[in-house]
Design an enzyme around this catalytic site. Structure first.
Site, PDB file in Angstrom:
ATOM      1  N   ASP A  31       0.856  -1.184   0.000  1.00  0.00           N
ATOM      2  CA  ASP A  31       0.000   0.000   0.000  1.00  0.00           C
ATOM      3  C   ASP A  31       0.896   1.239   0.000  1.00  0.00           C
ATOM      4  O   ASP A  31       1.894   1.274   0.731  1.00  0.00           O
ATOM      5  CB  ASP A  31      -0.906  -0.011   1.232  1.00  0.00           C
ATOM      6  CG  ASP A  31      -2.012   1.019   1.168  1.00  0.00           C
ATOM      7  OD1 ASP A  31      -1.699   2.228   1.074  1.00  0.00           O
ATOM      8  OD2 ASP A  31      -3.187   0.636   1.217  1.00  0.00           O
ATOM      9  N   ILE A  32       0.559   2.245  -0.793  1.00  0.00           N
ATOM     10  CA  ILE A  32       1.396   3.444  -0.847  1.00  0.00           C
ATOM     11  C   ILE A  32       1.169   4.380   0.346  1.00  0.00           C
ATOM     12  O   ILE A  32       1.957   5.294   0.567  1.00  0.00           O
ATOM     13  CB  ILE A  32       1.231   4.221  -2.178  1.00  0.00           C
ATOM     14  CG1 ILE A  32      -0.198   4.698  -2.369  1.00  0.00           C
ATOM     15  CG2 ILE A  32       1.716   3.404  -3.346  1.00  0.00           C
ATOM     16  CD1 ILE A  32      -0.356   5.674  -3.530  1.00  0.00           C
ATOM     17  N   ASN A  88     -13.199  -3.097   3.008  1.00  0.00           N
ATOM     18  CA  ASN A  88     -14.142  -1.985   3.135  1.00  0.00           C
ATOM     19  C   ASN A  88     -15.138  -2.057   1.985  1.00  0.00           C
ATOM     20  O   ASN A  88     -14.791  -2.477   0.892  1.00  0.00           O
ATOM     21  CB  ASN A  88     -13.383  -0.654   3.092  1.00  0.00           C
ATOM     22  CG  ASN A  88     -12.352  -0.545   4.188  1.00  0.00           C
ATOM     23  OD1 ASN A  88     -12.591  -0.915   5.324  1.00  0.00           O
ATOM     24  ND2 ASN A  88     -11.174  -0.043   3.850  1.00  0.00           N
ATOM     25  N   GLU A  96     -12.287   3.651  -0.613  1.00  0.00           N
ATOM     26  CA  GLU A  96     -11.913   4.866  -1.337  1.00  0.00           C
ATOM     27  C   GLU A  96     -11.761   4.632  -2.830  1.00  0.00           C
ATOM     28  O   GLU A  96     -11.878   5.571  -3.615  1.00  0.00           O
ATOM     29  CB  GLU A  96     -10.606   5.429  -0.767  1.00  0.00           C
ATOM     30  CG  GLU A  96     -10.750   5.888   0.683  1.00  0.00           C
ATOM     31  CD  GLU A  96      -9.444   6.372   1.277  1.00  0.00           C
ATOM     32  OE1 GLU A  96      -8.435   6.480   0.554  1.00  0.00           O
ATOM     33  OE2 GLU A  96      -9.446   6.659   2.490  1.00  0.00           O
ATOM     34  N   HIS A 101     -10.921  -4.930  -2.877  1.00  0.00           N
ATOM     35  CA  HIS A 101      -9.571  -5.282  -2.451  1.00  0.00           C
ATOM     36  C   HIS A 101      -9.559  -5.557  -0.953  1.00  0.00           C
ATOM     37  O   HIS A 101     -10.456  -5.139  -0.236  1.00  0.00           O
ATOM     38  CB  HIS A 101      -8.578  -4.161  -2.790  1.00  0.00           C
ATOM     39  CG  HIS A 101      -8.907  -2.827  -2.210  1.00  0.00           C
ATOM     40  ND1 HIS A 101      -9.915  -2.019  -2.711  1.00  0.00           N
ATOM     41  CD2 HIS A 101      -8.374  -2.146  -1.167  1.00  0.00           C
ATOM     42  CE1 HIS A 101      -9.967  -0.904  -2.011  1.00  0.00           C
ATOM     43  NE2 HIS A 101      -9.043  -0.964  -1.056  1.00  0.00           N
ATOM     44  N   MET A 102      -8.552  -6.288  -0.534  1.00  0.00           N
ATOM     45  CA  MET A 102      -8.385  -6.526   0.894  1.00  0.00           C
ATOM     46  C   MET A 102      -7.041  -5.970   1.330  1.00  0.00           C
ATOM     47  O   MET A 102      -6.085  -5.921   0.557  1.00  0.00           O
ATOM     48  CB  MET A 102      -8.538  -8.002   1.260  1.00  0.00           C
ATOM     49  CG  MET A 102      -7.548  -8.937   0.672  1.00  0.00           C
ATOM     50  SD  MET A 102      -7.703 -10.673   1.254  1.00  0.00           S
ATOM     51  CE  MET A 102      -9.419 -11.032   1.110  1.00  0.00           C
ATOM     52  N   HIS A 103      -7.020  -5.531   2.584  1.00  0.00           N
ATOM     53  CA  HIS A 103      -5.810  -5.012   3.206  1.00  0.00           C
ATOM     54  C   HIS A 103      -5.283  -6.080   4.159  1.00  0.00           C
ATOM     55  O   HIS A 103      -6.034  -6.578   5.004  1.00  0.00           O
ATOM     56  CB  HIS A 103      -6.117  -3.760   4.032  1.00  0.00           C
ATOM     57  CG  HIS A 103      -6.724  -2.640   3.264  1.00  0.00           C
ATOM     58  ND1 HIS A 103      -6.007  -1.543   2.858  1.00  0.00           N
ATOM     59  CD2 HIS A 103      -7.993  -2.442   2.816  1.00  0.00           C
ATOM     60  CE1 HIS A 103      -6.802  -0.713   2.209  1.00  0.00           C
ATOM     61  NE2 HIS A 103      -8.018  -1.243   2.170  1.00  0.00           N
TER      62      HIS A 103
END
Length: 114
Positions: A31-32, A88, A96, A101-103
């Site tokens: 993740d950036i 999310n 956002e 996607h998953m974190h």
């Protein structure tokens, strides 16, 4: 650039990114804007906009995403101490970018969200 296209550009390697894993189903990359020492995004290689768009046809992709998240957690040596997998959905859920996607978060003691 449209934020919703950024993941597709990363998957196609049109944007430089630290891709940690890629197969014909998913891509995982750092993740950036990390929220933890380890913060990796895992995305399907074709567009699923939100969790609400998971269906009978694409549900196996989601299982593969979890499988890869666990595999990466073990590679990053966070599986024993613990990690979070966060998904999310839509604006009020904190999504956002309109691309499912998953974190994968770990590397420190993480706070609970509830």
């Amino acid at each position: 650039m449209n934020n919703d296209l950024i993941f597709q550009k990363i998957i196609k390697k049109e944007i430089a990114s630290n891709i940690l894993y890629q197969d014909n189903i998913v891509t995982a990359f750092d993740d950036i804007h990390p929220k933890a020492p380890i913060h990796i995004l895992i995305v399907p290689n074709y567009l699923i906009k939100t969790a609400n768009d998971i269906n009978k046809k694409n549900k196996n992709i989601i299982a593969h995403m979890f499988y890869i998240a666990v595999k990466i957690a073990k590679q990053k040596n966070i599986s024993e101490d613990g990690y979070k997998i966060v998904i999310n959905c839509n604006k009020n859920g904190g999504q956002e970018i309109n691309y499912f996607h998953m974190h994968l978060l770990g590397g420190t003691k993480l706070k609970t969200l509830y």
